[in-house]
Design a protein around this motif. Structure first.
Motif, PDB file in Angstrom:
ATOM      1  N   ILE A  49     -52.363   3.771 -75.877  1.00 17.37           N
ATOM      2  CA  ILE A  49     -51.211   2.986 -76.306  1.00 17.37           C
ATOM      3  C   ILE A  49     -51.176   2.835 -77.821  1.00 17.37           C
ATOM      4  O   ILE A  49     -50.099   2.821 -78.443  1.00 17.37           O
ATOM      5  N   SER A  50     -52.346   2.762 -78.432  1.00 15.59           N
ATOM      6  CA  SER A  50     -52.432   2.562 -79.879  1.00 15.59           C
ATOM      7  C   SER A  50     -52.348   3.862 -80.673  1.00 15.59           C
ATOM      8  O   SER A  50     -52.421   3.843 -81.904  1.00 15.59           O
ATOM      9  N   GLY A  51     -52.208   4.987 -79.975  1.00 14.77           N
ATOM     10  CA  GLY A  51     -52.104   6.265 -80.667  1.00 14.77           C
ATOM     11  C   GLY A  51     -53.435   6.802 -81.168  1.00 14.77           C
ATOM     12  O   GLY A  51     -53.461   7.687 -82.031  1.00 14.77           O
ATOM     13  N   GLN A  52     -54.536   6.292 -80.624  1.00 11.45           N
ATOM     14  CA  GLN A  52     -55.860   6.777 -80.996  1.00 11.45           C
ATOM     15  C   GLN A  52     -56.312   7.847 -79.995  1.00 11.45           C
ATOM     16  O   GLN A  52     -55.973   7.792 -78.816  1.00 11.45           O
ATOM     17  N   LYS A  53     -57.092   8.796 -80.466  1.00  5.26           N
ATOM     18  CA  LYS A  53     -57.611   9.829 -79.584  1.00  5.26           C
ATOM     19  C   LYS A  53     -58.697   9.224 -78.698  1.00  5.26           C
ATOM     20  O   LYS A  53     -59.684   8.690 -79.192  1.00  5.26           O
ATOM     21  N   PRO A  54     -58.545   9.299 -77.362  1.00  4.93           N
ATOM     22  CA  PRO A  54     -59.578   8.763 -76.469  1.00  4.93           C
ATOM     23  C   PRO A  54     -60.926   9.436 -76.702  1.00  4.93           C
ATOM     24  O   PRO A  54     -60.994  10.612 -77.089  1.00  4.93           O
ATOM     25  N   GLU A  55     -61.979   8.713 -76.456  1.00  4.04           N
ATOM     26  CA  GLU A  55     -63.327   9.219 -76.733  1.00  4.04           C
ATOM     27  C   GLU A  55     -63.845  10.145 -75.644  1.00  4.04           C
ATOM     28  O   GLU A  55     -64.857  10.828 -75.842  1.00  4.04           O
ATOM     29  N   ILE A  56     -63.202  10.162 -74.486  1.00  4.35           N
ATOM     30  CA  ILE A  56     -63.538  11.123 -73.439  1.00  4.35           C
ATOM     31  C   ILE A  56     -62.244  11.758 -72.938  1.00  4.35           C
ATOM     32  O   ILE A  56     -61.151  11.274 -73.227  1.00  4.35           O
ATOM     33  N   ARG A  57     -62.388  12.842 -72.184  1.00  3.06           N
ATOM     34  CA  ARG A  57     -61.203  13.481 -71.628  1.00  3.06           C
ATOM     35  C   ARG A  57     -60.478  12.514 -70.699  1.00  3.06           C
ATOM     36  O   ARG A  57     -61.103  11.866 -69.862  1.00  3.06           O
ATOM     37  N   SER A  58     -59.152  12.428 -70.839  1.00  6.72           N
ATOM     38  CA  SER A  58     -58.386  11.485 -70.022  1.00  6.72           C
ATOM     39  C   SER A  58     -57.092  12.078 -69.484  1.00  6.72           C
ATOM     40  O   SER A  58     -56.359  11.401 -68.764  1.00  6.72           O
ATOM     41  N   ASP A  59     -56.811  13.339 -69.794  1.00  7.35           N
ATOM     42  CA  ASP A  59     -55.536  13.916 -69.383  1.00  7.35           C
ATOM     43  C   ASP A  59     -55.425  14.108 -67.873  1.00  7.35           C
ATOM     44  O   ASP A  59     -54.320  14.275 -67.348  1.00  7.35           O
ATOM     45  N   ASP A  60     -56.564  14.086 -67.163  1.00  8.89           N
ATOM     46  CA  ASP A  60     -56.525  14.269 -65.710  1.00  8.89           C
ATOM     47  C   ASP A  60     -56.574  12.944 -64.953  1.00  8.89           C
ATOM     48  O   ASP A  60     -56.830  12.914 -63.751  1.00  8.89           O
ATOM     49  N   LEU A  61     -56.321  11.832 -65.638  1.00 12.02           N
ATOM     50  CA  LEU A  61     -56.386  10.519 -65.006  1.00 12.02           C
ATOM     51  C   LEU A  61     -55.021   9.899 -64.739  1.00 12.02           C
ATOM     52  O   LEU A  61     -54.905   8.973 -63.946  1.00 12.02           O
ATOM     53  N   ALA A  62     -53.981  10.397 -65.385  1.00 14.97           N
ATOM     54  CA  ALA A  62     -52.642   9.800 -65.256  1.00 14.97           C
ATOM     55  C   ALA A  62     -52.001  10.145 -63.919  1.00 14.97           C
ATOM     56  O   ALA A  62     -52.459  11.043 -63.190  1.00 14.97           O
ATOM     57  N   ILE A  63     -50.903   9.476 -63.629  1.00 18.35           N
ATOM     58  CA  ILE A  63     -50.199   9.677 -62.373  1.00 18.35           C
ATOM     59  C   ILE A  63     -49.605  11.084 -62.277  1.00 18.35           C
ATOM     60  O   ILE A  63     -49.297  11.567 -61.175  1.00 18.35           O
ATOM     61  N   ALA A  64     -49.457  11.773 -63.398  1.00 18.41           N
ATOM     62  CA  ALA A  64     -48.884  13.108 -63.406  1.00 18.41           C
ATOM     63  C   ALA A  64     -49.679  14.083 -62.546  1.00 18.41           C
ATOM     64  O   ALA A  64     -49.134  15.113 -62.110  1.00 18.41           O
ATOM     65  N   ARG A  65     -50.948  13.786 -62.266  1.00 22.12           N
ATOM     66  CA  ARG A  65     -51.744  14.716 -61.456  1.00 22.12           C
ATOM     67  C   ARG A  65     -51.243  14.793 -60.016  1.00 22.12           C
ATOM     68  O   ARG A  65     -51.612  15.714 -59.277  1.00 22.12           O
ATOM     69  N   TYR A  66     -50.415  13.831 -59.608  1.00 25.83           N
ATOM     70  CA  TYR A  66     -49.869  13.845 -58.250  1.00 25.83           C
ATOM     71  C   TYR A  66     -48.477  14.457 -58.195  1.00 25.83           C
ATOM     72  O   TYR A  66     -47.865  14.490 -57.138  1.00 25.83           O
ATOM     73  N   ALA A  67     -47.969  14.930 -59.323  1.00 32.69           N
ATOM     74  CA  ALA A  67     -46.607  15.449 -59.347  1.00 32.69           C
ATOM     75  C   ALA A  67     -46.469  16.666 -58.425  1.00 32.69           C
ATOM     76  O   ALA A  67     -47.370  17.493 -58.355  1.00 32.69           O
TER      77      ALA A  67
END
Length: 417
Positions: A399-417
């Motif tokens: 939310i703050s526009g900072q790069k997460p410290e671990i991989r997080s792209d596979d955690l969002a709801i988009a994985r169920y699309a």
């Protein structure tokens, strides 16, 4: 940025804390009179990154059939024709393959290990105490078949760099002396020395106080009606005390998140899997656990919380049913007494149930939705306490526009699309 968080369980409160630390103006809404009064109230108390595993695993469909006829079954399925239940169970069965299990467990362990590191940092920053111990977790096995089946988990632990020990019965007793009387019934165990324990309710209420000191506003006794949206954005949340506007909204209502988002045409595959716990006072510390012991046979976690023993476990698929059948308490009592007989006063047991918000693949849903200013932090199942700090820190960074410290792209709801 002005942010409203929907839900004041451990996920909502940790999210509020990290977002406030990042400089945002945060308000938390909850229908209860205080924080952590539902699923976060009396969970098993374990913080076990290495044991972060999806319920959907190879062999589970066959085991589920066998459990239907067991008195102390770890999984209970109440007959239903409810479409949401049937769809969720179908999705879960679809994840019961070796490849899906490896993928799901890998990302769960990644998030849980990160969360433990975040919790350590938070504890240093705040100094809060919540009956925590850093003495590891021990999973005990009563049959050679159970012990032989840990190979797939050990592979994931090795890949994730998670320290572990495979112990024989004597090694289990050396790690947990209270198991001495049960040694003859054990064949071995799997110990994760870096795991911790702690009272989730104490932690959450204390962290809510810290968050309030950072400026977080808590609006308790507030019922959330619906989200008001237009043009791909959420404009406000309608409550029984009026509409509240914000720049951004976070859904952290656990099992109740899907119903809130259904009018927005967002399908969130989170289901309320019912779990139980008992809490008993310790009367003989020499017979009590020193940390957490996982009873593989009953799927029960037995944890030392200060001068109490907390035993939690089982899974019941029964929608939003919150009754307390004595037979479930009997299972928890049987597990505790079989392994730590005489350690606690069972006549003073406090029996509790909570609804764990579970996804069909076991991994929580953290991140943005197709509504530009709506984020989710939900679906942690039995691991909300274990994953809370890491999930909240990831969300705050996103939310703050900072790069997460671990991989997080596979955690969002988009994985169920």
């Amino acid at each position: 940025m002005k942010i409203i968080i929907l839900g004041a369980g451990v996920i909502g409160v940790t999210s509020a804390y990290y977002l406030a630390k990042a400089g945002h103006e945060v308000t938390v809404l909850d229908r209860q009179p205080a924080a952590a009064l539902e699923t976060s109230f009396a969970n098993a108390g374990e913080i076990s990154p290495g044991y972060s595993s999806p319920w959907a695993a190879p062999g589970i469909p066959q085991k589920a059939l066998k459990w239907l006829f067991m008195k102390d079954a770890p999984l209970v399925i109440r007959p239903t024709l409810d479409p949401d239940t049937l769809i969720w169970m179908g999705q879960m069965l679809g994840n019961c393959t070796a490849s899906r299990y490896a993928t799901n467990k890998g990302r769960m362990v990644r998030l849980a290990e990160y969360s433990r590191d975040c919790l350590i940092d938070l504890r240093k920053d705040t100094g809060i105490a919540y009956d925590h111990r850093m003495l590891g977790t021990l999973e005990v096995f009563r049959s050679q078949k159970q012990l032989d089946a840990i190979g797939k988990d050990i592979d994931v632990l090795r890949q994730g760099g998670v320290p572990f020990e495979v112990l024989d019965a004597k090694g289990c007793v050396a790690a947990e002396p209270g198991l001495a009387a049960a040694e003859s019934r054990l064949v071995g165990g799997l110990r994760l020395p870096n795991d911790e324990t702690g009272d989730c309710y104490k932690f959450t209420t204390l962290l809510a106080e810290r968050a309030a000191m950072l400026g977080v506003k808590f609006l308790f006794n507030t019922r959330i009606r619906r989200l008001i949206h237009d043009s791909g954005r959420v404009r406000a949340v309608a409550t029984d005390k009026g509409d509240l506007e914000a720049d951004l909204f976070v859904g952290a209502m656990g099992s109740y998140t899907p119903e809130l988002l259904r009018p927005l045409a967002l399908k969130v595959p989170v289901y309320p899997v019912k779990g139980y716990s008992i809490t008993v006072p310790i009367v003989d510390a020499t017979k009590a656990p020193v940390s957490t012991v996982m009873d593989e046979t009953y799927k029960v976690a037995i944890t030392r919380l200060g001068d109490r023993i907390r035993a939690g476990g089982m899974a019941e698929i029964a929608r939003f049913n919150t009754d307390l059948p004595p037979v479930r308490q009997a299972t928890l009592t049987r597990s505790v007494e079989d392994l730590f007989g005489g350690a606690g006063d069972q006549t003073q047991a406090k029996f509790w149930t909570g609804l764990r918000p579970m996804t069909p693949d076991g991994t929580p849903i953290i991140g943005p939705t197709r509504y530009a200013n709506l984020y989710l932090n939900t679906g942690h199942g039995t691991l909300g306490w274990t994953m809370s700090c890491g999930s909240a820190k990831l969300l705050a960074d996103m939310i703050s526009g900072q790069k997460p410290e671990i991989r997080s792209d596979d955690l969002a709801i988009a994985r169920y699309a």
